[in-house]
Design a protein around this motif. Structure first.
Motif, mmCIF file in Angstrom:
data_model
loop_
_atom_site.group_PDB
_atom_site.id
_atom_site.type_symbol
_atom_site.label_atom_id
_atom_site.label_comp_id
_atom_site.label_asym_id
_atom_site.label_seq_id
_atom_site.Cartn_x
_atom_site.Cartn_y
_atom_site.Cartn_z
ATOM 1 N N PRO A 1 0.376 -0.834 0.309
ATOM 2 C CA PRO A 1 0.012 0.022 0.440
ATOM 3 C C PRO A 1 0.911 1.110 0.001
ATOM 4 O O PRO A 1 2.182 1.398 0.300
ATOM 5 C CB PRO A 1 -1.065 -0.395 1.000
ATOM 6 C CG PRO A 1 -0.092 -1.228 1.993
ATOM 7 C CD PRO A 1 0.773 -2.519 0.933
ATOM 8 N N SER B 1 -2.660 5.839 0.231
ATOM 9 C CA SER B 1 -3.539 5.007 0.200
ATOM 10 C C SER B 1 -3.785 4.578 2.323
ATOM 11 O O SER B 1 -4.891 4.213 2.434
ATOM 12 C CB SER B 1 -3.341 3.551 -0.814
ATOM 13 O OG SER B 1 -2.802 3.132 -0.064
ATOM 14 N N ILE B 2 -2.706 4.812 2.612
ATOM 15 C CA ILE B 2 -2.961 4.192 4.376
ATOM 16 C C ILE B 2 -3.273 5.385 4.880
ATOM 17 O O ILE B 2 -4.361 5.354 5.761
ATOM 18 C CB ILE B 2 -1.187 4.263 4.432
ATOM 19 C CG1 ILE B 2 -0.647 2.683 4.161
ATOM 20 C CG2 ILE B 2 -1.111 4.065 6.331
ATOM 21 C CD1 ILE B 2 0.705 2.489 3.835
ATOM 22 N N LEU C 1 -7.196 5.252 4.451
ATOM 23 C CA LEU C 1 -7.431 4.174 5.329
ATOM 24 C C LEU C 1 -7.577 4.841 6.943
ATOM 25 O O LEU C 1 -9.024 4.515 7.237
ATOM 26 C CB LEU C 1 -7.244 3.477 5.678
ATOM 27 C CG LEU C 1 -7.269 1.833 5.919
ATOM 28 C CD1 LEU C 1 -8.576 1.462 5.606
ATOM 29 C CD2 LEU C 1 -6.389 0.648 6.283
ATOM 30 N N ARG D 1 -10.602 7.537 6.931
ATOM 31 C CA ARG D 1 -12.039 6.328 6.962
ATOM 32 C C ARG D 1 -12.459 5.922 8.506
ATOM 33 O O ARG D 1 -13.461 6.082 8.775
ATOM 34 C CB ARG D 1 -11.401 5.895 5.415
ATOM 35 C CG ARG D 1 -12.738 4.892 5.749
ATOM 36 C CD ARG D 1 -12.875 4.214 4.418
ATOM 37 N NE ARG D 1 -14.351 2.803 4.642
ATOM 38 C CZ ARG D 1 -14.568 1.661 3.872
ATOM 39 N NH1 ARG D 1 -13.048 1.901 2.537
ATOM 40 N NH2 ARG D 1 -15.277 1.012 3.885
ATOM 41 N N LEU D 2 -10.862 5.094 8.470
ATOM 42 C CA LEU D 2 -11.139 4.025 10.234
ATOM 43 C C LEU D 2 -11.508 5.465 10.808
ATOM 44 O O LEU D 2 -12.968 5.207 11.930
ATOM 45 C CB LEU D 2 -10.097 3.364 10.115
ATOM 46 C CG LEU D 2 -9.701 2.720 9.852
ATOM 47 C CD1 LEU D 2 -8.607 1.870 10.480
ATOM 48 C CD2 LEU D 2 -10.755 1.520 9.344
ATOM 49 N N GLU E 1 -5.757 -2.038 14.173
ATOM 50 C CA GLU E 1 -6.320 -2.456 13.242
ATOM 51 C C GLU E 1 -5.553 -2.352 12.143
ATOM 52 O O GLU E 1 -5.528 -3.374 10.992
ATOM 53 C CB GLU E 1 -7.656 -1.734 12.530
ATOM 54 C CG GLU E 1 -8.744 -1.846 13.285
ATOM 55 C CD GLU E 1 -9.665 -3.195 13.535
ATOM 56 O OE1 GLU E 1 -9.694 -3.533 12.869
ATOM 57 O OE2 GLU E 1 -9.872 -3.382 14.528
ATOM 58 N N LEU E 2 -4.904 -1.747 11.912
ATOM 59 C CA LEU E 2 -3.326 -1.021 10.255
ATOM 60 C C LEU E 2 -3.017 -2.894 10.435
ATOM 61 O O LEU E 2 -2.430 -3.323 10.001
ATOM 62 C CB LEU E 2 -2.379 -0.253 10.222
ATOM 63 C CG LEU E 2 -3.296 1.279 10.583
ATOM 64 C CD1 LEU E 2 -2.816 2.315 10.197
ATOM 65 C CD2 LEU E 2 -4.178 0.992 8.835
ATOM 66 N N LEU F 1 -3.870 -6.087 9.705
ATOM 67 C CA LEU F 1 -4.357 -5.689 7.884
ATOM 68 C C LEU F 1 -2.648 -6.453 7.470
ATOM 69 O O LEU F 1 -2.475 -6.216 6.012
ATOM 70 C CB LEU F 1 -4.731 -5.255 7.653
ATOM 71 C CG LEU F 1 -6.129 -4.797 7.617
ATOM 72 C CD1 LEU F 1 -6.288 -2.799 6.923
ATOM 73 C CD2 LEU F 1 -7.339 -5.266 7.423
#
Length: 59
Positions: free
Chosen positions: A6, A10-11, A14, A17-18, A33-34, A37
């Protein structure tokens, strides 16, 4: 098909968004959470990137 790592952008998207979708989460939860993933990031930038969500007074 080759999977690509990524990108920083993009991170960032994310993380934002989270934070937006889970306003009660702190930076540690977002960092966790990251990590789940398999995205390895320093937790400090997650803390500074998390937007402040205004809480209504409930009235």
């Amino acid at each position: 098909m080759v999977a690509h790592a990524p990108t920083v952008r993009s991170i960032r998207v994310l993380v934002l968004r989270l934070a937006r979708e889970n306003s009660t989460w702190g930076y540690r939860r977002i960092h966790g959470e990251l990590a789940a993933l398999d995205i390895k990031v320093d937790p400090r930038p997650a803390r500074t990137e998390k937007p402040q969500v205004e809480r209504g007074s409930g009235e």
